[in-house]
Design an enzyme around this catalytic site. Structure first.
Site, short mmCIF file in Angstrom:
data_model
loop_
_atom_site.label_atom_id
_atom_site.label_comp_id
_atom_site.label_asym_id
_atom_site.label_seq_id
_atom_site.Cartn_x
_atom_site.Cartn_y
_atom_site.Cartn_z
N ASN A 7 0.87 -1.18 0.18
CA ASN A 7 0.00 0.09 -0.03
C ASN A 7 0.81 1.20 0.15
O ASN A 7 1.49 1.57 1.06
CB ASN A 7 -0.84 -0.07 1.12
CG ASN A 7 -1.88 1.07 1.38
OD1 ASN A 7 -1.87 1.96 0.59
ND2 ASN A 7 -2.67 1.14 2.28
N ARG A 91 -3.09 -1.95 -3.06
CA ARG A 91 -4.03 -1.11 -2.54
C ARG A 91 -4.17 -0.12 -3.73
O ARG A 91 -3.24 0.81 -3.62
CB ARG A 91 -4.22 -1.11 -1.26
CG ARG A 91 -5.38 -0.11 -1.04
CD ARG A 91 -5.36 0.54 0.22
NE ARG A 91 -6.27 1.31 0.38
CZ ARG A 91 -6.38 2.48 1.27
NH1 ARG A 91 -5.36 2.95 1.45
NH2 ARG A 91 -7.47 3.26 1.15
N HIS A 180 -13.40 2.87 0.48
CA HIS A 180 -13.50 1.75 1.52
C HIS A 180 -13.96 0.32 1.04
O HIS A 180 -14.41 -0.38 1.82
CB HIS A 180 -14.09 2.09 2.80
CG HIS A 180 -13.49 3.18 3.70
ND1 HIS A 180 -14.32 4.18 4.17
CD2 HIS A 180 -12.27 3.70 3.85
CE1 HIS A 180 -13.71 5.26 4.74
NE2 HIS A 180 -12.35 4.80 4.46
N GLY A 212 -11.24 8.14 8.57
CA GLY A 212 -12.49 8.38 7.57
C GLY A 212 -13.46 7.41 7.74
O GLY A 212 -13.09 6.24 7.96
N ARG A 241 -12.44 15.20 8.87
CA ARG A 241 -13.43 15.70 7.41
C ARG A 241 -14.71 16.21 7.96
O ARG A 241 -15.46 15.50 8.54
CB ARG A 241 -13.27 14.65 6.57
CG ARG A 241 -11.94 14.19 5.88
CD ARG A 241 -12.08 13.22 5.01
NE ARG A 241 -11.08 12.10 5.49
CZ ARG A 241 -10.95 10.77 4.89
NH1 ARG A 241 -11.82 10.42 3.95
NH2 ARG A 241 -9.89 10.18 5.20
N GLU A 336 -15.22 -0.78 15.53
CA GLU A 336 -14.82 -1.89 16.31
C GLU A 336 -14.50 -1.86 17.81
O GLU A 336 -14.61 -2.67 18.69
CB GLU A 336 -13.48 -2.55 15.59
CG GLU A 336 -13.57 -3.18 14.46
CD GLU A 336 -12.07 -3.24 13.49
OE1 GLU A 336 -11.00 -3.56 14.34
OE2 GLU A 336 -12.20 -3.07 12.35
N GLU A 387 -8.38 -5.50 5.41
CA GLU A 387 -8.17 -5.03 4.01
C GLU A 387 -6.90 -5.66 3.46
O GLU A 387 -7.11 -6.06 2.19
CB GLU A 387 -8.24 -3.39 3.88
CG GLU A 387 -9.52 -2.68 4.11
CD GLU A 387 -9.23 -1.36 4.44
OE1 GLU A 387 -8.83 -1.24 5.59
OE2 GLU A 387 -9.78 -0.50 3.64
P1 AMP Z 1 -8.83 3.66 11.70
O1 AMP Z 1 -8.78 4.93 10.78
O2 AMP Z 1 -9.62 2.47 11.22
O3 AMP Z 1 -7.60 3.32 12.16
O4 AMP Z 1 -9.66 4.25 12.80
C1 AMP Z 1 -9.04 5.30 13.79
C2 AMP Z 1 -9.98 5.76 14.70
O5 AMP Z 1 -10.46 4.78 15.82
C3 AMP Z 1 -9.56 6.99 15.64
O6 AMP Z 1 -10.60 7.84 15.74
C4 AMP Z 1 -9.56 6.29 17.04
O7 AMP Z 1 -9.62 7.28 17.99
C5 AMP Z 1 -10.51 5.26 16.93
N1 AMP Z 1 -10.29 4.53 17.88
C6 AMP Z 1 -9.53 3.33 18.06
N2 AMP Z 1 -9.73 2.73 19.38
C7 AMP Z 1 -10.80 3.27 20.00
C8 AMP Z 1 -11.37 3.22 21.22
N3 AMP Z 1 -11.01 1.98 21.83
N4 AMP Z 1 -12.38 3.74 21.49
C9 AMP Z 1 -12.94 4.95 20.58
N5 AMP Z 1 -12.34 4.98 19.44
C10 AMP Z 1 -11.22 4.34 19.18
#
Ligand code: AMP
Length: 402
Positions: A7, A91, A180, A212, A241, A336, A387
């Site tokens: 990626n 990717r 996505h 995002g 965003r 998640e 992914e």
């Molecule tokens: P990603 O772009 O999929 O890596 O997601 C990043 C986002 O997930 C960020 O806003 C993080 O704050 C959020 N995130 C990760 N772990 C947690 C958690 N335990 N509680 C709330 N938000 C989370």
């Protein structure tokens, strides 16, 4: 069979080497800040500790070279010979209308990707540089491109067109593409497996909520609508965003403020300074926002409420488009890991047959699971996205199909 997933971002190269017998990760890592003095290489091999070193890499070719050397290292490497890699899966953020499924790289495909530079100026040139670098470092190893936009290419024209003069679609290809796609595709397949039904018999809404975020309506395995658009800016409120706004605000800003007279500045405002960050003034990171809400911060609460409200609005509208759903899927960093975000989104949706088991939702777990009540008509699922694995699977499939 080993598959290397790559990626390439504008200043980074991320990779995972998979052994597809058992779909196991063998080695993975990232080189970041390419071309800058602070460039570093973080990497790990299955069963060992993570390593991180400062490195000097001036371009993508040097980054790929370093990664391949590392994979071949006699002591710490994972392969003895480059021929052990059967295929490289790249990717690619934007495939425009040209690419509706993964493709084997040929000179024509590379030209096709170049023709998508204008609609993805930040990402596609970096991907292209990565493809060329891999070709140089792994001569004779086939490469496959897997597009973030491809899964959404099944949308009907009335869903993907913007009501702008038609010639803008013909000339500049301005339409909704969605992003996505690899994640939405992966979690929808996992949802079908969890529900024990073929994907072609299911209606799903998948909510990829990360830095995002995008929501997708999937009818019998085919996307019929998605919340992101021509770019990954519209849709729900995100980390930095703005998501959907009245487009006339842009004309207003251009007329009223000299500093907003160029596209780059406005893009920066809407992509980097808005969302959770813009409203709270604190952070675009949901963890910080959740903590600040608990501490009584009013702007953080507003940002939290706006994000969850915007997701709920998309879910409700897609429920109508699909005439009901079998499952609502949460995935990505927030989807998640944040029970409070999921709970707020699912609050008062019982009219749609969506009823959350709040205690189950609060259980910490990194596993796939069901968090709806036994009587909920719609299953609420948490599915960790993957992914890289999806790209590896697609690359293997393209290779096997010749
Ligand atoms: P990603 O772009 O999929 O890596 O997601 C990043 C986002 O997930 C960020 O806003 C993080 O704050 C959020 N995130 C990760 N772990 C947690 C958690 N335990 N509680 C709330 N938000 C989370």
């Amino acid at each position: 069979m080993k598959v290397l997933v790559v990626n390439c971002g504008s200043s980074s190269v991320k990779y995972t080497l998979f052994d597809m017998d058992g779909e196991k990760k063998i080695a993975w890592g990232i080189i970041e800040c390419i071309g800058l003095p602070e460039a570093y290489y973080k990497r790990q091999t299955s069963g060992t500790e993570e390593k991180k070193d400062s490195v000097k890499v001036t371009n993508h070719t040097e980054a790929v070279e370093l990664i391949i050397k590392n994979l071949l290292d006699k002591k710490t490497g994972s392969i003895n010979n480059i021929d052990e890699i059967s295929v490289v899966g790249h990717r690619i953020v934007h495939g425009g209308e040209k690419f509706s499924k993964p493709v084997l790289v040929t000179p024509e495909v590379k030209e096709g990707l170049k023709s998508c530079f204008a609609i993805a100026p930040l990402h596609n040139p970096a991907h292209y540089a990565g493809i060329v670098a891999v070709e140089k470092m792994l001569p004779g190893i086939p490469s496959v491109l897997v597009f973030d936009t491809a899964f959404h290419q099944t949308m009907p024209d009335y869903a993907y067109m913007y009501a702008l003069p038609y010639e803008l679609y013909e000339k500049d290809h301005i339409r909704k593409y969605g992003f996505h796609g690899t994640s939405h595709n992966y979690v929808s397949q996992r949802a079908a497996a969890m529900l024990g039904k073929p994907i072609g018999e299911l209606n799903l809404i998948t909510a990829h909520l990360g830095n995002g975020s995008s929501i997708t309506a999937i009818q019998k395995g085919k996307v019929i609508d998605t919340s992101m658009g021509f770019t990954p800016l519209p849709g729900v409120v995100m980390g930095t965003r703005c998501g959907d706004i009245d487009p006339a605000i842009i004309a207003y800003l251009m007329d009223e403020y000299p500093q907003y007279r160029d596209g780059a500045t406005i893009n920066n405002l809407m992509n980097k300074k808005s969302g959770l960050y813009g409203i709270s003034g604190l952070s675009g990171d949901m963890r910080t926002i959740v903590k600040a809400v608990a501490a009584g911060n009013k702007k953080a609460k507003l940002a939290f409420d706006m994000l969850t409200y915007s997701v709920k609005k998309y879910i409700s509208s897609y429920f109508g488009l699909l005439n009901g759903i079998d499952a609502l899927v949460f995935t990505a960093g927030i989807g998640e890991n944040s029970p409070s975000v999921r709970e707020k989104i699912c609050e008062n949706l019982s009219a749609l047959g969506i009823e959350m088991d709040v205690a189950e939702n609060n259980e910490p777990s990194g596993e796939e699971r069901v968090v709806s009540t036994a009587k909920s008509k719609v299953k609420i699922l948490i599915i960790p996205t993957n992914e890289e694995l999806m790209i590896a699977r697609e690359s293997k499939k393209v290779l096997s199909n010749g």
